[in-house]
Write a protein that holds these residues in place. Sequence first.
Motif, mmCIF file in Angstrom:
data_model
loop_
_atom_site.group_PDB
_atom_site.id
_atom_site.type_symbol
_atom_site.label_atom_id
_atom_site.label_comp_id
_atom_site.label_asym_id
_atom_site.label_seq_id
_atom_site.Cartn_x
_atom_site.Cartn_y
_atom_site.Cartn_z
ATOM 1 N N THR A 1 0.844 -1.174 0.000
ATOM 2 C CA THR A 1 0.000 0.000 0.000
ATOM 3 C C THR A 1 0.891 1.239 0.000
ATOM 4 O OG1 THR A 1 -1.550 -1.221 1.370
ATOM 5 C CG2 THR A 1 -1.898 1.148 1.147
ATOM 6 N N TYR A 2 0.530 2.174 -0.864
ATOM 7 C CA TYR A 2 1.282 3.426 -0.953
ATOM 8 C C TYR A 2 0.989 4.275 0.280
ATOM 9 C CZ TYR A 2 3.619 7.303 -3.232
ATOM 10 O OH TYR A 2 4.494 8.297 -3.547
ATOM 11 N N PRO A 3 2.017 4.920 0.854
ATOM 12 C CA PRO A 3 1.790 5.727 2.066
ATOM 13 C C PRO A 3 0.764 6.836 1.814
ATOM 14 C CG PRO A 3 4.129 5.544 1.599
ATOM 15 C CD PRO A 3 3.406 4.930 0.441
ATOM 16 N N ASP A 4 0.014 7.153 2.845
ATOM 17 C CA ASP A 4 -0.977 8.227 2.774
ATOM 18 C C ASP A 4 -0.260 9.573 2.758
ATOM 19 O OD1 ASP A 4 -3.180 9.846 2.896
ATOM 20 O OD2 ASP A 4 -3.651 9.384 4.988
ATOM 21 N N THR A 5 -0.184 10.200 1.586
ATOM 22 C CA THR A 5 0.561 11.456 1.452
ATOM 23 C C THR A 5 -0.108 12.605 2.188
ATOM 24 O OG1 THR A 5 -0.542 11.919 -0.654
ATOM 25 C CG2 THR A 5 1.613 10.826 -0.741
ATOM 26 N N ASN A 6 -1.393 12.497 2.450
ATOM 27 C CA ASN A 6 -2.066 13.561 3.202
ATOM 28 C C ASN A 6 -1.485 13.697 4.608
ATOM 29 O OD1 ASN A 6 -3.808 14.151 1.095
ATOM 30 N ND2 ASN A 6 -5.310 12.646 1.770
ATOM 31 N N ARG A 7 -0.983 12.608 5.164
ATOM 32 C CA ARG A 7 -0.374 12.662 6.492
ATOM 33 C C ARG A 7 1.093 13.085 6.426
ATOM 34 N NH1 ARG A 7 -0.599 8.088 10.082
ATOM 35 N NH2 ARG A 7 0.281 6.946 8.354
ATOM 36 N N LEU A 8 1.751 12.858 5.292
ATOM 37 C CA LEU A 8 3.171 13.188 5.164
ATOM 38 C C LEU A 8 3.408 14.658 4.847
ATOM 39 C CD1 LEU A 8 4.427 10.140 3.083
ATOM 40 C CD2 LEU A 8 4.732 10.547 5.512
ATOM 41 N N ILE A 9 2.574 15.225 3.986
ATOM 42 C CA ILE A 9 2.781 16.605 3.531
ATOM 43 C C ILE A 9 1.987 17.547 4.430
ATOM 44 C CG2 ILE A 9 2.518 18.212 1.617
ATOM 45 C CD1 ILE A 9 2.842 15.767 -0.237
ATOM 46 N N PRO A 10 2.680 18.455 5.123
ATOM 47 C CA PRO A 10 1.994 19.368 6.042
ATOM 48 C C PRO A 10 1.044 20.305 5.294
ATOM 49 C CG PRO A 10 4.392 19.539 6.244
ATOM 50 C CD PRO A 10 4.111 18.642 5.102
ATOM 51 N N SER A 11 0.022 20.777 5.999
ATOM 52 C CA SER A 11 -0.939 21.690 5.377
ATOM 53 C C SER A 11 -0.874 23.100 5.972
ATOM 54 C CB SER A 11 -2.359 21.138 5.519
ATOM 55 O OG SER A 11 -2.656 20.938 6.880
ATOM 56 N N SER A 12 -0.257 23.255 7.138
ATOM 57 C CA SER A 12 -0.102 24.593 7.716
ATOM 58 C C SER A 12 1.372 24.833 8.031
ATOM 59 C CB SER A 12 -0.941 24.727 8.987
ATOM 60 O OG SER A 12 -0.484 23.822 9.964
ATOM 61 N N PHE A 13 1.788 26.091 7.910
ATOM 62 C CA PHE A 13 3.198 26.436 8.035
ATOM 63 C C PHE A 13 3.358 27.698 8.867
ATOM 64 C CE2 PHE A 13 2.384 24.314 4.047
ATOM 65 C CZ PHE A 13 3.290 23.284 4.066
ATOM 66 N N ASN A 14 4.529 27.851 9.492
ATOM 67 C CA ASN A 14 4.820 29.030 10.299
ATOM 68 C C ASN A 14 5.716 30.033 9.582
ATOM 69 O OD1 ASN A 14 3.332 27.971 12.420
ATOM 70 N ND2 ASN A 14 5.096 26.892 13.254
ATOM 71 N N THR A 15 6.495 29.571 8.603
ATOM 72 C CA THR A 15 7.430 30.432 7.888
ATOM 73 C C THR A 15 7.396 30.087 6.408
ATOM 74 O OG1 THR A 15 8.864 30.433 9.838
ATOM 75 C CG2 THR A 15 9.832 31.220 7.783
ATOM 76 N N GLU A 16 7.341 31.102 5.552
ATOM 77 C CA GLU A 16 7.395 30.903 4.104
ATOM 78 C C GLU A 16 8.421 31.852 3.517
ATOM 79 O OE1 GLU A 16 3.690 31.208 2.050
ATOM 80 O OE2 GLU A 16 2.666 29.804 3.376
ATOM 81 N N ILE A 17 9.149 31.349 2.514
ATOM 82 C CA ILE A 17 10.139 32.182 1.841
ATOM 83 C C ILE A 17 10.147 31.849 0.365
ATOM 84 C CG2 ILE A 17 12.038 30.610 2.378
ATOM 85 C CD1 ILE A 17 13.722 33.251 2.765
ATOM 86 N N GLU A 18 10.288 32.874 -0.445
ATOM 87 C CA GLU A 18 10.283 32.702 -1.895
ATOM 88 C C GLU A 18 11.678 32.999 -2.439
ATOM 89 O OE1 GLU A 18 7.937 34.718 -5.628
ATOM 90 O OE2 GLU A 18 6.829 34.434 -3.743
ATOM 91 N N PHE A 19 12.187 32.061 -3.258
ATOM 92 C CA PHE A 19 13.535 32.165 -3.828
ATOM 93 C C PHE A 19 13.492 31.981 -5.339
ATOM 94 C CE2 PHE A 19 15.003 30.573 0.397
ATOM 95 C CZ PHE A 19 15.998 31.495 0.642
#
Length: 131
Positions: A1-19
């Motif tokens: 079974t393929y891992p549940d990516t919804n649990r692996l990839i976060p949906s909320s963040f505290n810091t964002e940066i654009e490069f």
Amino acid sequence: TYPDTNRLIPSSFNTEIEFSVPELLQAIERASLLSHEGRNNIVRLAISEEAVVLYGNSPEIGKVEEDLSFEKVTGDPLEISFNPDYMKAALRAFGDTSIVIRFISAIRPFTLEPTESKGSFIQLITPVRTN
């Protein structure tokens, strides 16, 4: 079974940066030169509202400290360490574009995704715990 990516990839963040990918990739390649010479292959990224600094340290060789140019930064200040090889491989997959890197904390995985096509391509990188 393929891992549940919804649990692996976060949906909320505290810091964002654009490069810009080419500029960030070149800086990480320079910093990783020293980290490869030593025993630990780690670089550290320090993010604040005023500056973003990339550090590389090899006790046998020396230190590198580079101020990075960024397009936009929002959120909390953060210091995070990671393996530069994983970051370089992820950045090369994006090509010549801009990306947003989103962080939760210094010990949680962070994501990279292109600015123009949100959600279509996401890279997940795990940090390295340092003292």
